[in-house]
Design a protein around this motif. Structure first.
Motif, short mmCIF file in Angstrom:
data_model
loop_
_atom_site.label_atom_id
_atom_site.label_comp_id
_atom_site.label_asym_id
_atom_site.label_seq_id
_atom_site.Cartn_x
_atom_site.Cartn_y
_atom_site.Cartn_z
N GLY A 138 0.81 -1.22 0.00
CA GLY A 138 0.00 0.00 0.00
C GLY A 138 0.84 1.26 0.00
N SER A 139 2.13 1.12 -0.24
CA SER A 139 3.00 2.29 -0.26
C SER A 139 3.69 2.41 -1.62
N VAL A 140 4.28 3.56 -1.83
CA VAL A 140 5.03 3.85 -3.05
C VAL A 140 6.47 4.10 -2.62
N SER A 141 7.40 3.48 -3.31
CA SER A 141 8.82 3.66 -3.02
C SER A 141 9.38 4.71 -3.98
N VAL A 142 10.09 5.70 -3.41
CA VAL A 142 10.64 6.80 -4.20
C VAL A 142 12.13 6.91 -3.89
N GLU A 143 12.93 7.07 -4.94
CA GLU A 143 14.36 7.27 -4.75
C GLU A 143 14.70 8.73 -5.05
N PHE A 144 15.42 9.35 -4.13
CA PHE A 144 15.88 10.73 -4.28
C PHE A 144 17.38 10.73 -4.48
N ARG A 145 17.84 11.48 -5.45
CA ARG A 145 19.28 11.70 -5.62
C ARG A 145 19.62 12.95 -4.82
N VAL A 146 20.64 12.88 -3.99
CA VAL A 146 20.99 13.98 -3.10
C VAL A 146 22.40 14.47 -3.45
N ILE A 189 17.18 15.53 4.98
CA ILE A 189 16.17 14.96 4.09
C ILE A 189 15.48 13.75 4.72
N ALA A 190 16.22 12.91 5.43
CA ALA A 190 15.60 11.73 6.05
C ALA A 190 14.61 12.15 7.14
N VAL A 191 14.95 13.18 7.91
CA VAL A 191 14.04 13.69 8.93
C VAL A 191 12.80 14.29 8.26
N SER A 192 13.00 15.06 7.19
CA SER A 192 11.86 15.65 6.47
C SER A 192 10.93 14.56 5.96
N ILE A 193 11.50 13.49 5.42
CA ILE A 193 10.69 12.37 4.93
C ILE A 193 9.89 11.76 6.07
N ALA A 194 10.55 11.50 7.20
CA ALA A 194 9.86 10.90 8.35
C ALA A 194 8.77 11.82 8.89
N GLU A 195 9.05 13.11 8.95
CA GLU A 195 8.08 14.07 9.47
C GLU A 195 6.86 14.18 8.55
N GLU A 196 7.02 13.85 7.28
CA GLU A 196 5.91 13.88 6.33
C GLU A 196 5.20 12.54 6.20
N GLY A 197 5.53 11.60 7.08
CA GLY A 197 4.85 10.31 7.07
C GLY A 197 5.51 9.24 6.23
N GLY A 198 6.67 9.54 5.69
CA GLY A 198 7.41 8.56 4.91
C GLY A 198 8.32 7.72 5.80
N ARG A 199 8.90 6.70 5.20
CA ARG A 199 9.81 5.82 5.93
C ARG A 199 11.09 5.66 5.10
N PRO A 200 12.17 6.34 5.51
CA PRO A 200 13.43 6.16 4.80
C PRO A 200 13.92 4.72 4.98
N ARG A 201 14.13 4.01 3.87
CA ARG A 201 14.63 2.63 3.95
C ARG A 201 16.12 2.57 3.70
N VAL A 202 16.60 3.39 2.77
CA VAL A 202 18.01 3.42 2.43
C VAL A 202 18.45 4.89 2.39
N VAL A 212 18.56 8.43 -1.37
CA VAL A 212 17.61 8.07 -0.32
C VAL A 212 16.48 7.32 -1.00
N ILE A 213 16.15 6.16 -0.48
CA ILE A 213 14.97 5.42 -0.94
C ILE A 213 14.00 5.40 0.22
N ALA A 214 12.79 5.87 -0.04
CA ALA A 214 11.80 5.99 1.02
C ALA A 214 10.44 5.49 0.54
N ASP A 215 9.66 4.98 1.48
CA ASP A 215 8.28 4.57 1.21
C ASP A 215 7.33 5.64 1.72
N PHE A 216 6.28 5.89 0.93
CA PHE A 216 5.23 6.83 1.29
C PHE A 216 3.88 6.16 1.10
N PRO A 217 2.89 6.51 1.92
CA PRO A 217 1.54 5.98 1.66
C PRO A 217 1.14 6.36 0.23
#
Length: 157
Positions: free
Chosen positions: A23-31, A109-122, A132-137
């Motif tokens: 039920g989530s979408v995985s997104v990769e961010f280049r930093v 960026i990882a804190v921003s992702i977590a604060e927005e309801g995402g889950r940083p995986r990598v 950064v690879i993160a899952d979002f609802p």
């Protein structure tokens, strides 16, 4: 678990990363912003940072535990202390790997992702290349990603 092959020391190494949550979408961010210690310090020290765990401490503060390979630990501490929102601690040294805790209060960026309801995986920095690879609802992923991109553009300005 999903497998990803990462080229290290001229030999392919198999790395295991957890699957996306259903039920989530995985997104990769280049930093590329070197003000993030995992990017800037990895560039300056030609080393690798990998997030092991991230723990919320409350009031927007997180402990990020990074395994750092092939780096001078004193130099990593110096570089991390240059970031005003980071409080670094060396936890352990074993051979060419070290474990650091970075207590982070915003501006990450990882804190921003977590604060927005995402889950940083990598979260990884390798010779200045950050990702950064993160899952979002799935229902909010698009809006959250737009918001994070705007925030990152403002940070670069």
């Amino acid at each position: 678990m999903r497998s990803q092959y990462v080229d290290t020391d001229d030999r392919p190494a198999r790395r295991e990363f957890p699957q996306s949550v259903p039920g989530s979408v995985s997104v990769e961010f280049r930093v590329e912003n070197e003000s993030y210690p995992f990017v800037g310090a990895s560039a300056e020290e030609s080393c690798t940072f990998e997030l092991e765990e991230m723990i919320p401490r409350g009031d927007g503060v997180y402990s990020e535990f990074f395994r750092v390979k092939d780096a001078d630990t004193d130099r990593i501490l110096e570089l991390a202390e240059e970031a005003p929102q980071v409080e670094p601690t060396l936890l352990r040294e074993e051979g060419d790997e070290s474990l650091f805790e970075f207590e982070v209060a915003g501006g990450c960026i990882a804190v921003s992702i977590a604060e927005e309801g995402g889950r940083p995986r990598v979260v990884r920095g390798d010779d200045g290349d950050g990702s950064v690879i993160a899952d979002f609802p799935s229902e909010s992923a698009r809006d959250v990603v737009r918001k994070l991109r705007r925030r990152q553009r403002r940070r670069r300005s």
